[in-house]
Structure formats: structure tokens, C-alpha cells
Motif scaffolding. Sequence first.
Motif, PDB file in Angstrom:
ATOM      1  N   THR A 115       4.689  -6.623  -4.601  1.00  0.00           N
ATOM      2  CA  THR A 115       4.668  -5.164  -4.521  1.00  0.00           C
ATOM      3  C   THR A 115       3.848  -4.574  -5.664  1.00  0.00           C
ATOM      4  O   THR A 115       3.453  -5.277  -6.598  1.00  0.00           O
ATOM      5  CB  THR A 115       6.090  -4.595  -4.580  1.00  0.00           C
ATOM      6  OG1 THR A 115       6.648  -4.843  -5.888  1.00  0.00           O
ATOM      7  CG2 THR A 115       6.984  -5.245  -3.525  1.00  0.00           C
ATOM      8  N   GLY A 116       3.644  -3.256  -5.577  1.00  0.00           N
ATOM      9  CA  GLY A 116       2.891  -2.552  -6.615  1.00  0.00           C
ATOM     10  C   GLY A 116       3.778  -1.901  -7.648  1.00  0.00           C
ATOM     11  O   GLY A 116       3.342  -1.014  -8.386  1.00  0.00           O
ATOM     12  N   PRO A 123       7.671  -7.999  -9.639  1.00  0.00           N
ATOM     13  CA  PRO A 123       7.113  -7.201  -8.532  1.00  0.00           C
ATOM     14  C   PRO A 123       7.091  -7.969  -7.210  1.00  0.00           C
ATOM     15  O   PRO A 123       6.037  -8.125  -6.579  1.00  0.00           O
ATOM     16  CB  PRO A 123       5.697  -6.899  -9.028  1.00  0.00           C
ATOM     17  CG  PRO A 123       5.327  -8.113  -9.821  1.00  0.00           C
ATOM     18  CD  PRO A 123       6.612  -8.563 -10.506  1.00  0.00           C
ATOM     19  N   HIS A 124       8.243  -8.458  -6.809  1.00  0.00           N
ATOM     20  CA  HIS A 124       8.330  -9.261  -5.596  1.00  0.00           C
ATOM     21  C   HIS A 124       9.539  -8.831  -4.776  1.00  0.00           C
ATOM     22  O   HIS A 124      10.510  -8.304  -5.310  1.00  0.00           O
ATOM     23  CB  HIS A 124       8.431 -10.757  -5.925  1.00  0.00           C
ATOM     24  CG  HIS A 124       7.301 -11.276  -6.759  1.00  0.00           C
ATOM     25  ND1 HIS A 124       6.076 -11.608  -6.237  1.00  0.00           N
ATOM     26  CD2 HIS A 124       7.208 -11.490  -8.094  1.00  0.00           C
ATOM     27  CE1 HIS A 124       5.279 -12.019  -7.202  1.00  0.00           C
ATOM     28  NE2 HIS A 124       5.941 -11.954  -8.346  1.00  0.00           N
ATOM     29  N   LEU A 165       9.493   1.737   1.340  1.00  0.00           N
ATOM     30  CA  LEU A 165       9.046   0.405   0.941  1.00  0.00           C
ATOM     31  C   LEU A 165       8.071   0.468  -0.220  1.00  0.00           C
ATOM     32  O   LEU A 165       8.064  -0.410  -1.086  1.00  0.00           O
ATOM     33  CB  LEU A 165       8.397  -0.306   2.136  1.00  0.00           C
ATOM     34  CG  LEU A 165       7.805  -1.685   1.890  1.00  0.00           C
ATOM     35  CD1 LEU A 165       8.878  -2.660   1.418  1.00  0.00           C
ATOM     36  CD2 LEU A 165       7.131  -2.219   3.154  1.00  0.00           C
ATOM     37  N   GLY A 166       7.245   1.515  -0.268  1.00  0.00           N
ATOM     38  CA  GLY A 166       6.257   1.622  -1.331  1.00  0.00           C
ATOM     39  C   GLY A 166       5.074   0.690  -1.114  1.00  0.00           C
ATOM     40  O   GLY A 166       4.908   0.103  -0.041  1.00  0.00           O
ATOM     41  N   GLU A 167       4.283   0.513  -2.138  1.00  0.00           N
ATOM     42  CA  GLU A 167       3.051  -0.269  -2.022  1.00  0.00           C
ATOM     43  C   GLU A 167       3.347  -1.769  -1.933  1.00  0.00           C
ATOM     44  O   GLU A 167       4.093  -2.324  -2.741  1.00  0.00           O
ATOM     45  CB  GLU A 167       2.149  -0.018  -3.226  1.00  0.00           C
ATOM     46  CG  GLU A 167       0.839  -0.792  -3.175  1.00  0.00           C
ATOM     47  CD  GLU A 167       0.034  -0.698  -4.467  1.00  0.00           C
ATOM     48  OE1 GLU A 167      -1.079  -1.259  -4.504  1.00  0.00           O
ATOM     49  OE2 GLU A 167       0.529  -0.077  -5.439  1.00  0.00           O
ATOM     50  N   VAL A 168       2.760  -2.405  -0.952  1.00  0.00           N
ATOM     51  CA  VAL A 168       2.806  -3.862  -0.840  1.00  0.00           C
ATOM     52  C   VAL A 168       1.387  -4.383  -1.002  1.00  0.00           C
ATOM     53  O   VAL A 168       0.493  -4.026  -0.241  1.00  0.00           O
ATOM     54  CB  VAL A 168       3.381  -4.311   0.515  1.00  0.00           C
ATOM     55  CG1 VAL A 168       3.313  -5.835   0.654  1.00  0.00           C
ATOM     56  CG2 VAL A 168       4.823  -3.841   0.659  1.00  0.00           C
TER      57      VAL A 168
END
Length: 405
Positions: A193-194, A219-220, A255-258
Motif C-alpha cells: 500500500t501507499g 505498508p502491506h 482501501l486507499g492507494e495500492v
Amino acid sequence: MNEQYDIAIIGGGMVGAALGCCLGDSGLRVAVVEDAPPEPFAPEQPHDLRVSAISIASASIVKTVDAWKGVASRRYCPFRRMRVWEDRGDVEFRSEDINEPLLGYIVENRILQLALLERLAEFSNVDFLCPAQTRSIEYSGQQSAIQLQDGRTFSARLLVAADGGYSRVRQAAGMGVSAWDYEQHALVLTVETGYGQQDITWQRFVPTGPLAFLPLTGPHASLVWYHTPDEVKRLKALDDDALLAELLAAFPADLGEVKRITARGSFPLKRQHALRYIKEGVALIGDAAHMIHPLAGQGVNIGLLDAAALAQVLVGSHRRGEDFGAMRALREYERMRRNNNLVMMTTMDLFYRVFGNIHLPVKLLRNLGLGLAERITPAKHLAMRYAMGLGGELPRLARGEGILG
């Protein structure tokens, strides 16, 4: 080799290894048989695809047998919040609301297995036979015989089936199951993720099936996408860029940035429950006894509670000088666990059926129910305690107590 054991645990995964640890220093001679050892862990390795949401009760079992140190020395992700929603219905569970520091932990299955096996090796009364593939099982109510592929043989007063949903032990003992397939598969993705490590796990219900987020370290994250078998097959066959595009289109903005997908896999959803957990000289635990819809991540947790309850019964019977493999002793284990597991399985079935219904009246009731769950504090807190594994009758190890209290 023609050894005689008191107890032979067939299957050294998380649940079988946990039972072996629970029986450590018990005075019983125990064998744990496993096909192949888990791969050693290295910090630079990417996260495994197979992870579990470990409840507070399950973590208590692992900690009480002094195996949690093996998890803590590797990696795990605690979570403090859990959110469930559909359209206007929304409920968020927070550990602080019931004065608890955590709701649970997301742990890679291999890490938990490694931690338990490390602890298992410290007990002089437990032999870990691995790699050891079972060639044959000759069930007898009094003394069953096991032959391994390499020719080794041994016998045991009690066989414990911890060898999964297609248990050879259960089949050898002639113990039946009730089962059916759900009309869904689960696509599991590990992503980068970001943003930094999260402390929330969430699940959004949509007509095609739930969309779930489980935080991992850094960030996972692990994502679970429930859908029809054909759609999961189609999605799984896409390249990373195409799958990522579909993922971002289907999952909510929460979810946000992946940044990228690092691993993928899928499995069919099946419900299975043994008609009996016990027979003279045999006991079933974990997936050998029950396979549950993974909606709330309770499969491993109820398996670990099985292990703790069975160990409590076996050690108690042995110390009272009773025959621990007899039906008279084993009935207490079945009483402690089968109905509790059935309630959990039925609850997950109800969620699956209700949230999979697309009819408007049912949808309105679902949203109303989620809204009420957010507002009715006692019911919300009770649901949280059950999700943490703290509802109903608990084995002593799950309460952080010694096996005999």
C-alpha cells in the motif's frame, strides 16, 4: 521403530502443534506427525499469502504455553478496530470501548506454526515426527497402529485427527460429516500500500460477496475478494496491472492507494461438520472436525480452542488415573466444543445467506440491523467479546490459566 505412545496427533499444523504444546510436560507420551516442516523464516521475506486473524482467546492459549515468543520475534500486526458496512448500515468495533488494548492479531500461518513447533521441541515427552507421511492407519478403539511411508510403525491409545478437512484419521475411524459447498470462491491478494501499518480490519458487503481488508506489518495488507467461482477464475488469470485496475474499481475508497500486488491465490468455500467429534480412541480437532465460512476469520480460532479443551480433558483424566481414550473421558471434550462450534458455524451461515440476498426488503433490514448494532451498546459489546473468542465456555488455557486451573 515400533514405538508405543499414549497419544498420536496426526497433523502438525497450527492446531496440531498447539495441542502438542498444550500436552507438554503432562506425563503423557505424545507423537506429533507432520508431512513436511514449514519453511524457515527470514525478515526480508515477503508476507505469506495465508494469514489468520488470531483472537485474544487464541493468543492467550499460545502465550500460556509459552510459544508467543516465537511470533513476537518474527512479525505480526495487532488490530484495535473492526468495521463492517453496507450502504447506509455501518458498525465499527473498537477495543477501547470494552477497555481492552486490542481486538486481535493478524499473523501469517507459517509464523504461528513455526513458533508452536519451536516450543514443541522443548518438551521431552513429545516427539515430533517430520517429515513423516502416513501410509496407513489401522484404527482400533483400544490401540491404533500407524505406518509411515518410510516403514516406521507406532501405536497409540488415542489418535487425534488434526489432519485437515479430508482427514485420513476420521476416515479410518469411519466418522461421517455433513457438508455442502457455498456458491462462492475467495480470491486472496497480498498487496503493498501507499500508507503505513494500519490497526483496522474491515469488511464491506456488496451483492456479489464481501470485500475484506486485513492489515499486515508495514505498508502491506491482505485482501479477500469473495465472488462466483467463474469470476474468481477470471480475475486470478489477469496480469498484475489488469488485476490491480479491477481491484481498485471494485473495492471502496477506504482501501486507499495500492501500489502493487505481491501474491495471489484462491480457494473454494465449503462448510463441513463432523457428525461426532469422538469415538473410542479417537478425537477430532480443527478442520478435521469442522470447516467454517471464513467471513469472520474464526476457523483457526475455534480449532485452537478445540486443542486447549481436548488437552484439558486428557490431562485431567490422566491425572485422575482414568482412561483418557475412553468415551467416558472424551465426551466432556465433545460437550465443551461441538455445540459452541455449531453456533459459530450457523452464525456465519446466517451472515452468508442474509448478506448474499439482493432483495430490497432484506437489504433494508440488513442496513437497519447494522445501524442498530452501532447504537445498541450492550449488544455491540457482546458481539465484540464473541469475536475476540471470549464468549461462551472457555478452556482454562484460553483464560490464561494453567491446564488444571
